[in-house]
Design an enzyme around this catalytic site. Structure first.
Site, PDB file in Angstrom:
ATOM      1  N   HIS A  53      -4.805  -7.854   4.660  1.00 18.53           N
ATOM      2  CA  HIS A  53      -6.220  -7.612   4.912  1.00 18.53           C
ATOM      3  C   HIS A  53      -6.725  -6.753   3.748  1.00 18.53           C
ATOM      4  O   HIS A  53      -5.951  -5.948   3.209  1.00 18.53           O
ATOM      5  CB  HIS A  53      -6.451  -6.806   6.183  1.00 18.53           C
ATOM      6  CG  HIS A  53      -5.904  -7.417   7.439  1.00 18.53           C
ATOM      7  ND1 HIS A  53      -4.632  -7.198   7.890  1.00 18.53           N
ATOM      8  CD2 HIS A  53      -6.492  -8.219   8.356  1.00 18.53           C
ATOM      9  CE1 HIS A  53      -4.442  -7.845   9.037  1.00 18.53           C
ATOM     10  NE2 HIS A  53      -5.556  -8.477   9.343  1.00 18.53           N
ATOM     11  N   ASP A  56      -5.673  -3.213   4.185  1.00 15.29           N
ATOM     12  CA  ASP A  56      -4.239  -2.874   4.121  1.00 15.29           C
ATOM     13  C   ASP A  56      -3.932  -2.362   2.721  1.00 15.29           C
ATOM     14  O   ASP A  56      -3.013  -1.571   2.518  1.00 15.29           O
ATOM     15  CB  ASP A  56      -3.343  -4.101   4.347  1.00 15.29           C
ATOM     16  CG  ASP A  56      -3.509  -4.713   5.724  1.00 15.29           C
ATOM     17  OD1 ASP A  56      -3.965  -4.010   6.635  1.00 15.29           O
ATOM     18  OD2 ASP A  56      -3.176  -5.912   5.864  1.00 15.29           O
ATOM     19  N   MET A  87      -1.845 -15.615   0.976  1.00 19.81           N
ATOM     20  CA  MET A  87      -2.940 -15.555   1.958  1.00 19.81           C
ATOM     21  C   MET A  87      -3.578 -14.176   1.963  1.00 19.81           C
ATOM     22  O   MET A  87      -2.891 -13.171   1.803  1.00 19.81           O
ATOM     23  CB  MET A  87      -2.376 -15.893   3.351  1.00 19.81           C
ATOM     24  CG  MET A  87      -3.366 -15.842   4.484  1.00 19.81           C
ATOM     25  SD  MET A  87      -3.561 -14.209   5.219  1.00 19.81           S
ATOM     26  CE  MET A  87      -2.600 -14.387   6.718  1.00 19.81           C
ATOM     27  N   GLU A 180      -8.004 -18.563  13.003  1.00 24.18           N
ATOM     28  CA  GLU A 180      -6.924 -18.167  13.918  1.00 24.18           C
ATOM     29  C   GLU A 180      -7.500 -17.811  15.283  1.00 24.18           C
ATOM     30  O   GLU A 180      -8.271 -16.862  15.410  1.00 24.18           O
ATOM     31  CB  GLU A 180      -6.180 -16.969  13.316  1.00 24.18           C
ATOM     32  CG  GLU A 180      -5.052 -16.450  14.184  1.00 24.18           C
ATOM     33  CD  GLU A 180      -4.303 -15.292  13.519  1.00 24.18           C
ATOM     34  OE1 GLU A 180      -4.442 -15.074  12.293  1.00 24.18           O
ATOM     35  OE2 GLU A 180      -3.583 -14.585  14.249  1.00 24.18           O
ATOM     36  N   LYS A 182      -7.361 -16.593  19.306  1.00 22.37           N
ATOM     37  CA  LYS A 182      -6.623 -15.700  20.216  1.00 22.37           C
ATOM     38  C   LYS A 182      -7.470 -15.563  21.473  1.00 22.37           C
ATOM     39  O   LYS A 182      -8.685 -15.433  21.374  1.00 22.37           O
ATOM     40  CB  LYS A 182      -6.407 -14.340  19.546  1.00 22.37           C
ATOM     41  CG  LYS A 182      -5.493 -13.398  20.311  1.00 22.37           C
ATOM     42  CD  LYS A 182      -5.265 -12.096  19.536  1.00 22.37           C
ATOM     43  CE  LYS A 182      -4.285 -11.207  20.269  1.00 22.37           C
ATOM     44  NZ  LYS A 182      -4.120  -9.902  19.605  1.00 22.37           N
ATOM     45  N   GLU A 216      -1.104 -19.159  15.978  1.00 23.84           N
ATOM     46  CA  GLU A 216      -0.073 -18.119  16.135  1.00 23.84           C
ATOM     47  C   GLU A 216       0.649 -18.312  17.461  1.00 23.84           C
ATOM     48  O   GLU A 216       0.020 -18.417  18.515  1.00 23.84           O
ATOM     49  CB  GLU A 216      -0.697 -16.722  16.076  1.00 23.84           C
ATOM     50  CG  GLU A 216       0.331 -15.629  16.405  1.00 23.84           C
ATOM     51  CD  GLU A 216      -0.144 -14.220  16.112  1.00 23.84           C
ATOM     52  OE1 GLU A 216      -0.777 -14.012  15.058  1.00 23.84           O
ATOM     53  OE2 GLU A 216       0.117 -13.336  16.939  1.00 23.84           O
ATOM     54  N   HIS A 219      -0.384 -16.204  20.453  1.00 24.52           N
ATOM     55  CA  HIS A 219      -1.746 -16.355  20.970  1.00 24.52           C
ATOM     56  C   HIS A 219      -1.839 -17.492  21.977  1.00 24.52           C
ATOM     57  O   HIS A 219      -2.487 -17.351  23.012  1.00 24.52           O
ATOM     58  CB  HIS A 219      -2.735 -16.544  19.812  1.00 24.52           C
ATOM     59  CG  HIS A 219      -2.803 -15.349  18.914  1.00 24.52           C
ATOM     60  ND1 HIS A 219      -3.586 -15.308  17.795  1.00 24.52           N
ATOM     61  CD2 HIS A 219      -2.171 -14.136  18.983  1.00 24.52           C
ATOM     62  CE1 HIS A 219      -3.442 -14.121  17.214  1.00 24.52           C
ATOM     63  NE2 HIS A 219      -2.578 -13.405  17.908  1.00 24.52           N
ATOM     64  N   ASP A 244       1.231 -18.544  11.944  1.00 24.78           N
ATOM     65  CA  ASP A 244       1.710 -17.190  12.238  1.00 24.78           C
ATOM     66  C   ASP A 244       2.842 -17.280  13.245  1.00 24.78           C
ATOM     67  O   ASP A 244       2.640 -17.661  14.406  1.00 24.78           O
ATOM     68  CB  ASP A 244       0.573 -16.321  12.813  1.00 24.78           C
ATOM     69  CG  ASP A 244      -0.315 -15.724  11.717  1.00 24.78           C
ATOM     70  OD1 ASP A 244      -0.107 -16.064  10.535  1.00 24.78           O
ATOM     71  OD2 ASP A 244      -1.198 -14.923  12.053  1.00 24.78           O
ATOM     72  N   ASP A 254      -0.135  -8.179  24.147  1.00 22.58           N
ATOM     73  CA  ASP A 254       0.108  -8.778  22.823  1.00 22.58           C
ATOM     74  C   ASP A 254       1.349  -8.131  22.187  1.00 22.58           C
ATOM     75  O   ASP A 254       1.284  -7.018  21.681  1.00 22.58           O
ATOM     76  CB  ASP A 254      -1.152  -8.511  21.983  1.00 22.58           C
ATOM     77  CG  ASP A 254      -1.076  -9.076  20.593  1.00 22.58           C
ATOM     78  OD1 ASP A 254      -0.181  -9.890  20.319  1.00 22.58           O
ATOM     79  OD2 ASP A 254      -1.928  -8.691  19.777  1.00 22.58           O
ATOM     80  N   ASP A 256       3.847  -9.369  19.781  1.00 23.96           N
ATOM     81  CA  ASP A 256       4.204  -9.510  18.356  1.00 23.96           C
ATOM     82  C   ASP A 256       5.689  -9.289  18.088  1.00 23.96           C
ATOM     83  O   ASP A 256       6.063  -8.567  17.156  1.00 23.96           O
ATOM     84  CB  ASP A 256       3.382  -8.533  17.487  1.00 23.96           C
ATOM     85  CG  ASP A 256       1.956  -9.006  17.286  1.00 23.96           C
ATOM     86  OD1 ASP A 256       1.709 -10.220  17.399  1.00 23.96           O
ATOM     87  OD2 ASP A 256       1.091  -8.159  17.001  1.00 23.96           O
ATOM     88  N   ASP A 286       3.906 -12.969  11.598  1.00 25.35           N
ATOM     89  CA  ASP A 286       2.896 -11.989  12.010  1.00 25.35           C
ATOM     90  C   ASP A 286       3.442 -11.259  13.223  1.00 25.35           C
ATOM     91  O   ASP A 286       3.097 -11.568  14.370  1.00 25.35           O
ATOM     92  CB  ASP A 286       1.567 -12.680  12.320  1.00 25.35           C
ATOM     93  CG  ASP A 286       0.457 -11.651  12.552  1.00 25.35           C
ATOM     94  OD1 ASP A 286       0.719 -10.449  12.331  1.00 25.35           O
ATOM     95  OD2 ASP A 286      -0.642 -12.041  12.957  1.00 25.35           O
TER      96      ASP A 286
HETATM   97  C1  GCO Z   1      -3.460 -10.134  16.009  1.00 24.92           C
HETATM   98  C2  GCO Z   1      -3.630 -11.164  14.928  1.00 24.92           C
HETATM   99  C3  GCO Z   1      -3.731 -10.567  13.559  1.00 24.92           C
HETATM  100  C4  GCO Z   1      -4.186 -11.559  12.512  1.00 24.92           C
HETATM  101  C5  GCO Z   1      -4.436 -10.862  11.228  1.00 24.92           C
HETATM  102  C6  GCO Z   1      -4.690 -11.794  10.091  1.00 24.92           C
HETATM  103  O1  GCO Z   1      -3.095 -10.537  17.115  1.00 24.92           O
HETATM  104  O2  GCO Z   1      -3.706  -8.958  15.775  1.00 24.92           O
HETATM  105  O3  GCO Z   1      -2.556 -12.043  15.000  1.00 24.92           O
HETATM  106  O4  GCO Z   1      -2.486 -10.011  13.206  1.00 24.92           O
HETATM  107  O5  GCO Z   1      -3.257 -12.575  12.319  1.00 24.92           O
HETATM  108  O6  GCO Z   1      -5.508 -10.010  11.401  1.00 24.92           O
HETATM  109  O7  GCO Z   1      -5.814 -12.516  10.297  1.00 24.92           O
HETATM  110 MN    MN Z   2      -1.927 -13.508  13.557  1.00 25.23          MN
HETATM  111 MN    MN Z   3      -1.485 -11.834  16.953  1.00 27.93          MN
END
Ligand code: GCO
Ligand code: MN
Ligand code: MN
Length: 386
Positions: A53, A56, A87, A180, A182, A216, A219, A244, A254, A256, A286
């Site tokens: 990002h 970041d 990316m 993307e 979610k 992702e 998601h 992702d 969430d 991850d 991700d």
């Molecule tokens: C999340 C998302 C993020 C995006 C990221 C890139 O659930 O927080 O997956 O990690 O992928 O902001 O666009």
């Molecule tokens: Mn993501």
């Molecule tokens: Mn995510």
């Protein structure tokens, strides 16, 4: 044998291995690494690329001179390690200004600021060599539908993406967009909640050819859906621009988690799909390490994501070559060609013939299909006893 190589295109975001373990209940457990330190960490574990990002890398309040110094140092680290930036994306969710969304916010000032921030972040991504630009609308949603008409929100999102596609064309950047989806988190409900919704939305844009998806794992799982089916639809539409990878228990927050750590069989069929169709894009993880870990644990996490992918890739090749599994598949997919006279493409004569044909419905319903055996063979292969 399971060593990551550049051709595998394994990438991580600065925010993934750089995650410091803050959660809504607790303070950070790891020191914040600098972007340069993260590049070196990723090089050490064997990643191919690093995604980011805007913030970041460059803090939201950096001066132009600070920005240039940070970018130069980062580019030096990339040159020293050989990592690439395939990316880039915009942070449109952390700053309080985006509490009601960015492109869909009710306040036109916020919408304009979001566009400005994204154009600058696109410039940064292009400068770093990114060819995919991700849009994750984490705050593009509502807690109460009293606040926003979903039709207005959809129009605002469309206007923003049309504007930004034209900006990219105008600048001559070699950049495609990947949307993307979610379903929720951090908003109560996020618009365009699934990959399927994104695919339909893309067709309403001025430049649909520039825009694809970044599905992702977690998601679609958060929504209780089959991720592979969404990926397959995206691939079929020519829209699988990025992916992702992570993992997630259904019905939870969430999470991850490390790729393949929860739903191993789903991960297997996903890897098998990507490898079978010849997906050529980044395999972007991700995800982040458990909050229990120090930076050695973060490396274990990153290595684990890639190693599991490569093991599953090998298992997929084994599955494709397994004589018993393949014999069963041949039986399951058997087609003597006798129905071809009725099926697509349509002709009036075929329709008439099909209306008059007779089928042994009872026999069709009674036939056992052997899927139990097929699935058990798959499980045994994954468990390493085949
Ligand atoms: C999340 C998302 C993020 C995006 C990221 C890139 O659930 O927080 O997956 O990690 O992928 O902001 O666009
Ligand atoms: Mn993501
Ligand atoms: Mn995510």
């Amino acid at each position: 044998m399971y060593e990551p190589k550049p051709e595998h295109k394994f990438t991580f975001g600065l925010w993934t291995v750089g995650n410091i373990g803050r959660d809504p209940f607790g303070e950070p457990v790891r020191r914040q690494l600098s972007p340069v330190e993260i590049v070196y960490l990723l090089a050490e574990v064997g990643a191919y690329g690093v995604n980011l990002h805007d913030n970041d890398l460059v803090p939201i309040d950096a001066t132009p001179a600070e920005r240039d110094k940070i970018v130069t140092d980062f580019q030096q680290a990339l040159a020293d390690t050989g990592l690439v930036v395939p990316m880039a994306t915009t942070n449109l969710f952390t700053d309080p200004a985006f509490k009601d969304g960015a492109f869909t916010a009710n306040d036109p000032q916020v919408r304009a600021f979001a566009l400005q921030k994204t154009m600058r972040a696109i410039d940064l991504g292009a400068e770093l060599g990114a060819t995919t630009y991700v849009f994750w609308g984490g705050r593009e949603g509502t807690e109460t539908d009293a606040s926003k008409n979903p039709l207005d929100a959809g129009k605002r999102m469309r206007d923003a993406l049309n504007f930004l596609c034209d900006y990219v064309i105008d600048q001559g950047y070699d950049l495609k967009f990947a949307l993307e989806a979610k379903p929720n988190e951090p908003r109560g409900d996020i618009y365009l909640a699934t990959t399927g919704a994104m695919l339909a939305f893309i067709e309403t844009l001025d430049h649909p050819e520039m825009v694809g998806v970044n599905p992702e794992v977690a998601h679609e799982f958060m929504a209780g859906l089959n991720f592979l089916h969404h990926v397959a639809q995206a691939w079929d539409s020519g829209k699988l621009f990025h992916i992702d990878l992570n993992d997630q228990a259904f019905g939870r927050y969430d999470q991850d988690f490390r790729f393949g750590s929860v739903n191993l069989k789903s991960a297997f069929f996903l890897v098998k799909f990507l490898e079978d169709v010849g997906y050529g894009g980044s395999r972007h993880f991700d995800a982040h390490a458990y909050r229990t870990e120090d930076y050695e644990g973060v490396k274990d996490f990153a290595r684990g994501c890639m190693r599991t992918y490569l093991i599953l890739k090998e298992k997929a090749a084994q599955w494709n070559a397994d004589p018993e599994i393949q014999a069963l598949l041949t039986e399951i997919h058997a087609d003597d060609g006798s129905t071809a006279v009725y099926t697509s493409p349509y002709t009036p004569a075929k329709a008439t013939a099909l209306k008059e044909a007779s089928f042994d419905r009872v026999a069709l319903g009674q036939r056992g299909l052997g899927y139990e055996r097929l699935d058990q063979l798959t499980i045994e292969l994954l468990l390493g006893v085949r």
